[in-house]
Design a protein around this motif. Structure first.
Motif, mmCIF file in Angstrom:
data_model
loop_
_atom_site.group_PDB
_atom_site.id
_atom_site.type_symbol
_atom_site.label_atom_id
_atom_site.label_comp_id
_atom_site.label_asym_id
_atom_site.label_seq_id
_atom_site.Cartn_x
_atom_site.Cartn_y
_atom_site.Cartn_z
ATOM 1 N N PHE A 121 0.832 -1.197 0.000
ATOM 2 C CA PHE A 121 0.000 0.000 0.000
ATOM 3 C C PHE A 121 0.873 1.256 0.000
ATOM 4 C CE2 PHE A 121 -3.162 2.979 1.727
ATOM 5 C CZ PHE A 121 -4.160 2.735 0.799
ATOM 6 N N PHE A 122 1.890 1.235 0.850
ATOM 7 C CA PHE A 122 2.787 2.381 0.959
ATOM 8 C C PHE A 122 3.491 2.629 -0.389
ATOM 9 C CE2 PHE A 122 7.100 3.970 1.859
ATOM 10 C CZ PHE A 122 6.768 5.176 2.464
ATOM 11 N N THR A 123 4.010 1.568 -0.996
ATOM 12 C CA THR A 123 4.744 1.737 -2.269
ATOM 13 C C THR A 123 3.808 2.249 -3.354
ATOM 14 O OG1 THR A 123 5.963 -0.214 -1.570
ATOM 15 C CG2 THR A 123 6.447 0.612 -3.765
ATOM 16 N N TYR A 124 2.579 1.752 -3.361
ATOM 17 C CA TYR A 124 1.624 2.239 -4.356
ATOM 18 C C TYR A 124 1.374 3.740 -4.189
ATOM 19 C CZ TYR A 124 0.365 -2.219 -6.472
ATOM 20 O OH TYR A 124 0.385 -3.384 -7.185
ATOM 21 N N ILE A 125 1.223 4.157 -2.950
ATOM 22 C CA ILE A 125 0.972 5.590 -2.722
ATOM 23 C C ILE A 125 2.190 6.404 -3.180
ATOM 24 C CG2 ILE A 125 0.577 7.377 -0.953
ATOM 25 C CD1 ILE A 125 -1.859 5.739 -1.163
ATOM 26 N N VAL A 126 3.391 5.913 -2.823
ATOM 27 C CA VAL A 126 4.600 6.660 -3.198
ATOM 28 C C VAL A 126 4.706 6.790 -4.721
ATOM 29 C CG1 VAL A 126 7.137 6.599 -3.207
ATOM 30 C CG2 VAL A 126 5.877 6.079 -1.115
ATOM 31 N N THR A 127 4.481 5.701 -5.454
ATOM 32 C CA THR A 127 4.615 5.803 -6.921
ATOM 33 C C THR A 127 3.532 6.733 -7.487
ATOM 34 O OG1 THR A 127 3.317 3.786 -7.271
ATOM 35 C CG2 THR A 127 5.707 3.551 -7.298
ATOM 36 N N THR A 128 2.342 6.708 -6.893
ATOM 37 C CA THR A 128 1.286 7.593 -7.390
ATOM 38 C C THR A 128 1.670 9.062 -7.171
ATOM 39 O OG1 THR A 128 -0.352 5.911 -6.861
ATOM 40 C CG2 THR A 128 -1.191 8.123 -7.244
ATOM 41 N N VAL A 129 2.213 9.354 -5.986
ATOM 42 C CA VAL A 129 2.621 10.737 -5.720
ATOM 43 C C VAL A 129 3.746 11.154 -6.682
ATOM 44 C CG1 VAL A 129 3.707 12.241 -3.991
ATOM 45 C CG2 VAL A 129 1.852 10.720 -3.326
ATOM 46 N N PHE A 130 4.674 10.255 -6.935
ATOM 47 C CA PHE A 130 5.732 10.506 -7.931
ATOM 48 C C PHE A 130 5.098 10.872 -9.270
ATOM 49 C CE2 PHE A 130 9.748 7.857 -6.750
ATOM 50 C CZ PHE A 130 10.124 8.856 -5.879
ATOM 51 N N ILE A 179 -6.359 -0.433 -7.495
ATOM 52 C CA ILE A 179 -6.155 0.853 -6.797
ATOM 53 C C ILE A 179 -4.943 1.654 -7.258
ATOM 54 C CG2 ILE A 179 -7.328 0.017 -4.698
ATOM 55 C CD1 ILE A 179 -4.503 0.090 -3.381
ATOM 56 N N ASN A 180 -4.009 1.028 -7.957
ATOM 57 C CA ASN A 180 -2.807 1.790 -8.320
ATOM 58 C C ASN A 180 -2.853 2.205 -9.784
ATOM 59 O OD1 ASN A 180 -0.094 2.834 -7.876
ATOM 60 N ND2 ASN A 180 0.558 1.175 -9.219
ATOM 61 N N MET A 181 -3.034 3.478 -10.017
ATOM 62 C CA MET A 181 -3.110 3.946 -11.410
ATOM 63 C C MET A 181 -2.227 5.168 -11.561
ATOM 64 S SD MET A 181 -6.712 3.059 -12.699
ATOM 65 C CE MET A 181 -7.519 1.577 -12.166
ATOM 66 N N ASP A 182 -0.955 4.906 -11.763
ATOM 67 C CA ASP A 182 -0.012 6.018 -11.860
ATOM 68 C C ASP A 182 -0.229 6.829 -13.134
ATOM 69 O OD1 ASP A 182 0.982 5.006 -9.551
ATOM 70 O OD2 ASP A 182 2.723 4.041 -10.453
ATOM 71 N N GLY A 183 -0.507 6.113 -14.230
ATOM 72 C CA GLY A 183 -0.723 6.807 -15.500
ATOM 73 C C GLY A 183 -1.955 7.691 -15.416
ATOM 74 N N THR A 184 -3.003 7.157 -14.806
ATOM 75 C CA THR A 184 -4.248 7.908 -14.669
ATOM 76 C C THR A 184 -4.052 9.145 -13.800
ATOM 77 O OG1 THR A 184 -5.512 5.880 -14.927
ATOM 78 C CG2 THR A 184 -6.641 7.713 -13.850
ATOM 79 N N SER A 185 -3.352 8.984 -12.678
ATOM 80 C CA SER A 185 -3.205 10.133 -11.786
ATOM 81 C C SER A 185 -2.304 11.188 -12.423
ATOM 82 C CB SER A 185 -2.674 9.692 -10.421
ATOM 83 O OG SER A 185 -1.489 8.975 -10.586
ATOM 84 N N LEU A 186 -1.278 10.732 -13.138
ATOM 85 C CA LEU A 186 -0.395 11.681 -13.841
ATOM 86 C C LEU A 186 -1.214 12.491 -14.850
ATOM 87 C CD1 LEU A 186 3.083 10.793 -15.247
ATOM 88 C CD2 LEU A 186 1.471 11.850 -16.760
#
Ligand code: ASP
Length: 430
Positions: free
Chosen positions: A84-93, A318-325
């Motif tokens: 969970f923590f790593t997912y949040i960190v990559t999303t914030v990145f 729950i982890n969507m880095d591309g979407t959040s970017l």
């Protein structure tokens, strides 16, 4: 697999290219679009349906097996927290990358007043529908998302791919129960899930043999149904900004994380993951791609099954880095077009809301656009501005889905390492 001469990702790339070319050729004829819809599109739909078909069974068997193999609840909670923590960190990145790129490029300044008025006019109606759909999502209380994770009937939950988080919840419960049972009681069930997992991965293999044809059909129909190329030109600067952001995230940020924290050669990783990325690109759905992602990460990249079966299904939902970017870029872009200068506090608000919005985004085509309404409202920008980007959302959705899937796979490698495991030497490159 050895008898194949051409690696799977090359076959899929050829399918994509041929599909695009055929699409372009067919739309030159008046009957072309209808022909594609009637005779080619159905094959793409069949391919996507086949992938979706095994998503839920695959999650159930692999997650139960993964948790049961941990043999200890402590390990599960450790892995859960780290994931969970790593997912949040990559999303914030990811959002930070998006915000930096959009503030540097300033794509909003490339839009003329005339284009703005035209776009707001022609897509305004679509946005209203979108806002209504979104409002029904956010009308419920603050804890509703938590309540929604717990299904009241597992068969009901498992009957829709949209309920993936509910199925994951139930499956984790089963896994925990199994770990707590004495070995002689749990062994028979664990064995069944073990074989079930192998079976599902075999089915993924079978489905992937038709992947080049499936993506061919998907691409032909996408081209036939896409809006005119003028819109792409008008929105070129915005589209390019999103692509630059996604590129930085997918290749540089994940590359660095993999190399320095995962101890993995990023090029090798990308090559092995490529078929999943191409399926993500063609389907625009990380949920539909999940079976392929799991197969690539376990069988080719060599992540321990206990890790991948836990990290990947959760990541897909729950982890969507591309979407959040993309949400970060789109929000600032729309504000720029409306001539609104966003303060640092507003940009930080984007960071927060886009993180939450991407967690809440369903892993299906276009879902990221829906959740953009929340991000825009949080910074006081009129959601009607979505009309500006609607027309080119699909191609960008395809690209952000690639980043979403790559992010999940990257985190699987990192968690594998963090929990003291080694990547298994893998069988084939294909
Ligand atoms: N299509 C994306 C996915 O499935 C979600 C989105 O950004 O619309 O990962």
């Amino acid at each position: 697999m050895k008898q194949r001469k051409l690696a799977l990702h090359w076959k899929i790339i050829i399918g994509i290219v041929l599909g695009v070319l055929l699409g372009i050729a067919l739309i030159q004829f008046a009957w072309g679009k209808q022909f594609v819809v009637d005779w080619i599109k159905p094959f793409g739909t069949i391919f996507v349906n086949m992938l979706k078909l095994i998503a839920i069974p695959l999650i159930i068997v692999s997650l139960v097996k993964g948790i049961a193999d941990l043999r200890d609840i402590n390990q599960l909670s450790k892995m859960g927290l780290r994931t969970f923590f790593t997912y949040i960190v990559t999303t914030v990145f990811a959002i930070s990358v998006g915000l930096i790129v959009v503030n540097v490029v300033k794509p909003g300044t490339f839009i003329s007043d005339q284009t703005r008025t035209e776009m707001l006019g022609s897509f305004g109606g679509d946005v209203e529908k979108l806002s209504e759909a979104q409002q029904s999502v956010s009308a419920s209380g603050p804890l509703q998302p938590l309540v929604d994770v717990v299904p009241e009937n597992i068969f009901g939950a498992a009957s829709s791919n949209g309920n993936m988080l509910q199925v994951i919840f139930f499956t984790i419960l089963v896994g925990i129960g199994l770990v707590m049972l004495p070995e002689e009681k749990s062994a028979p069930i664990t064995k069944i899930f073990d074989s079930g997992n192998e079976l599902m991965l075999k089915i993924v293999d079978i489905i992937m043999t038709i992947a080049p044809y499936g993506v061919f059909a998907l691409m032909t129909s996408l081209i036939a149904e896409s809006p005119s190329s003028d819109i792409f030109v008008a929105l070129g600067a915005y589209g390019l900004t999103v692509l630059i952001g996604l590129f930085i995230m997918t290749y540089l940020v994940y590359g660095a994380l993999l190399k320095f924290y995962g101890g993995v050669n990023p090029i090798d990783f990308q090559k092995k993951l490529a078929p999943a990325q191409l399926v993500a690109f063609s389907t625009s759905s990380s949920a539909a791609t999940l079976p392929v992602t799991m197969e690539r990460v376990e069988e080719h990249i060599g992540v321990d099954k206990e890790v991948s079966s836990f990290v990947l299904p959760i990541g897909a939902t729950i982890n969507m880095d591309g979407t959040s970017l993309y949400q970060g870029i789109a929000a600032v872009f729309i504000a720029q077009v409306f001539g609104q200068d966003l303060s640092l506090t507003q940009q930080l608000t984007i960071l927060l809301t886009a993180t939450l919005a991407s967690i809440g985004t369903a892993a299906v085509p276009g879902a990221g656009l829906l959740m953009l309404v929340i991000v825009l409202e949080s910074i006081g920008v009129n959601p009607a501005g979505i009309a500006l980007i609607l027309a080119i959302d699909r191609p960008l959705d395809m690209c952000r889905t690639v980043t979403n899937v790559t992010g999940d796979a990257t985190v699987a490698v990192l968690i594998n390492k963090m929990t003291g495991r080694q990547l298994k030497p893998t069988a084939t490159e294909d």
